[in-house]
Design a protein around this motif. Structure first.
Motif, PDB file in Angstrom:
ATOM      1  N   GLU A  23      -7.210  28.568  -6.844  1.00  0.00           N
ATOM      2  CA  GLU A  23      -7.607  27.158  -6.822  1.00  0.00           C
ATOM      3  C   GLU A  23      -6.523  26.307  -6.157  1.00  0.00           C
ATOM      4  N   LEU A  24      -5.273  26.544  -6.518  1.00  0.00           N
ATOM      5  CA  LEU A  24      -4.178  25.772  -5.929  1.00  0.00           C
ATOM      6  C   LEU A  24      -4.018  26.073  -4.445  1.00  0.00           C
ATOM      7  N   GLY A  25      -4.208  27.336  -4.086  1.00  0.00           N
ATOM      8  CA  GLY A  25      -4.061  27.730  -2.695  1.00  0.00           C
ATOM      9  C   GLY A  25      -5.095  27.107  -1.780  1.00  0.00           C
ATOM     10  N   SER A  26      -6.260  26.794  -2.321  1.00  0.00           N
ATOM     11  CA  SER A  26      -7.341  26.224  -1.504  1.00  0.00           C
ATOM     12  C   SER A  26      -7.413  24.701  -1.585  1.00  0.00           C
ATOM     13  N   ASP A  27      -6.550  24.096  -2.392  1.00  0.00           N
ATOM     14  CA  ASP A  27      -6.573  22.644  -2.579  1.00  0.00           C
ATOM     15  C   ASP A  27      -5.683  21.979  -1.526  1.00  0.00           C
ATOM     16  N   PRO A  28      -6.247  21.215  -0.598  1.00  0.00           N
ATOM     17  CA  PRO A  28      -5.431  20.606   0.462  1.00  0.00           C
ATOM     18  C   PRO A  28      -4.420  19.590  -0.057  1.00  0.00           C
ATOM     19  N   CYS A  44      -0.550  33.721  -1.516  1.00  0.00           N
ATOM     20  CA  CYS A  44      -0.938  32.308  -1.644  1.00  0.00           C
ATOM     21  C   CYS A  44      -0.465  31.539  -0.411  1.00  0.00           C
ATOM     22  N   PRO A  45      -1.324  30.750   0.227  1.00  0.00           N
ATOM     23  CA  PRO A  45      -0.912  30.027   1.440  1.00  0.00           C
ATOM     24  C   PRO A  45       0.082  28.902   1.170  1.00  0.00           C
ATOM     25  N   LYS A  46       0.266  28.536  -0.077  1.00  0.00           N
ATOM     26  CA  LYS A  46       1.253  27.521  -0.427  1.00  0.00           C
ATOM     27  C   LYS A  46       2.566  28.208  -0.821  1.00  0.00           C
ATOM     28  N   PRO A  47       3.705  27.619  -0.502  1.00  0.00           N
ATOM     29  CA  PRO A  47       4.965  28.199  -0.956  1.00  0.00           C
ATOM     30  C   PRO A  47       5.026  28.203  -2.481  1.00  0.00           C
ATOM     31  N   VAL A  48       5.528  29.284  -3.049  1.00  0.00           N
ATOM     32  CA  VAL A  48       5.627  29.438  -4.495  1.00  0.00           C
ATOM     33  C   VAL A  48       7.105  29.554  -4.867  1.00  0.00           C
ATOM     34  N   VAL A  49       7.557  28.635  -5.688  1.00  0.00           N
ATOM     35  CA  VAL A  49       8.954  28.599  -6.121  1.00  0.00           C
ATOM     36  C   VAL A  49       9.008  29.001  -7.589  1.00  0.00           C
ATOM     37  N   GLY A  50       9.731  30.066  -7.893  1.00  0.00           N
ATOM     38  CA  GLY A  50       9.865  30.513  -9.273  1.00  0.00           C
ATOM     39  C   GLY A  50      10.949  29.729  -9.989  1.00  0.00           C
ATOM     40  N   ARG A  51      10.627  29.254 -11.163  1.00  0.00           N
ATOM     41  CA  ARG A  51      11.577  28.545 -12.032  1.00  0.00           C
ATOM     42  C   ARG A  51      11.713  29.382 -13.305  1.00  0.00           C
ATOM     43  N   ALA A  78       4.782  20.522   8.107  1.00  0.00           N
ATOM     44  CA  ALA A  78       3.332  20.561   8.303  1.00  0.00           C
ATOM     45  C   ALA A  78       2.746  21.652   7.422  1.00  0.00           C
ATOM     46  N   PRO A  79       1.844  21.316   6.513  1.00  0.00           N
ATOM     47  CA  PRO A  79       1.355  22.322   5.566  1.00  0.00           C
ATOM     48  C   PRO A  79       0.658  23.504   6.230  1.00  0.00           C
TER      49      PRO A  79
END
Length: 261
Positions: A43-48, A99-106, A205-206
């Motif tokens: 869901e997050l990956g497809s949300d612009p 995932c097309p969005k960068p994922v940062v682990g915390r 640019a996303p």
């Protein structure tokens, strides 16, 4: 979408936070939890509107690995059932990794087993300096199978072999030296360190970020259906031997397994 084992929030900048939300279980993974994480990532990956995803945990641990009830159920499962459950973890890791969005682990606390695998599919992972890490599967007669492709991709074979088979617990400093973490910081500095990784993406640019991540993944070690199927088959094979039933039984019976010296 509503979830029972995770929570998802987003700020006005488009920075989403996906939190493993079973602190009473140290955020241990079950099949159902893996499916929730996979659905949320999709869901997050497809949300612009979403630009970056921060993956973290509630409570003292980031992720303690496999849920004990999930593990107990595997003791009497058929090979097909074990394969289906292992595939849930594999599919979740694949979803985060691609995932097309960068994922940062915390990583606000410990990470064991599948928790190490989740750190390895983040594009960058920051952890607290007092956290402990370990690929603890072989202590139970199991192997780090479905997380294996991602651990090897992150660490490389030589570094991975330092921790992949021994089940030893190691500190955040070594996790950073191995490449699981990009850095280990004091707990009070964790949020600032994560923000330092997040902020630059908001000036990019996303579409280019997504394309660059996809290219990096294509240039890296292949992790496709064949590799995932192989890892699942390796885990099923280990369950079918003598060691996994003995190791898991010993764990639940609070005794030392037959091979322990």
């Amino acid at each position: 979408m509503s979830y029972e084992m995770i929570s998802v929030t987003a700020d006005a900048r488009g920075v989403a936070t996906l939190t493993l939300d079973r602190p009473e279980k140290h955020n241990a993974l079950s099949g159902a939890m893996c499916q929730e994480i996979q659905a949320a990532i999709a869901e997050l990956g497809s949300d612009p509107a979403i630009r970056v995803v921060v993956l973290t945990g509630a409570g003292k641990s980031f992720c303690a690995g496999g849920d004990l009830d999930w593990m107990r159920a595997q003791m009497t499962a058929t090979p097909a059932e074990r394969g289906a459950e292992a595939r849930k973890l594999a599919d979740m890791l694949f979803a985060i990794n691609t995932c097309p969005k960068p994922v940062v682990g915390r990583l606000q606390g410990q990470a064991f087993g599948g928790g190490v695998g989740m750190a390895c599919v983040c594009d960058v992972a920051i952890g607290v300096a007092d956290a402990k890490f370990g690929l603890t599967e072989t202590r139970l007669g199991l192997i780090p199978a479905t997380i294996g492709p991602y651990v090897l991709a992150r660490l490389g074979e030589a570094m991975a072999r330092r921790v992949f088979m021994s089940a030893r617990i190691f500190a955040a400093e070594e996790a950073a030296a191995l490449g699981i973490l990009s850095k280990a910081v004091a707990p009070d500095d964790l949020d600032a360190a994560v923000e330092a990784e997040v902020a630059p993406y908001l000036d990019c640019a996303p579409g280019a970020v997504a394309a660059a991540k996809a290219l990096a993944r294509r240039l890296g070690p292949p992790i496709d259906d064949a590799v995932i199927d192989m890892s699942v088959a390796a885990l099923i094979s280990q369950w079918e031997g003598d060691e996994a039933p003995e190791g898991v039984a010993a764990f639940f019976e609070k005794r030392r397994p037959s091979w322990a010296k």
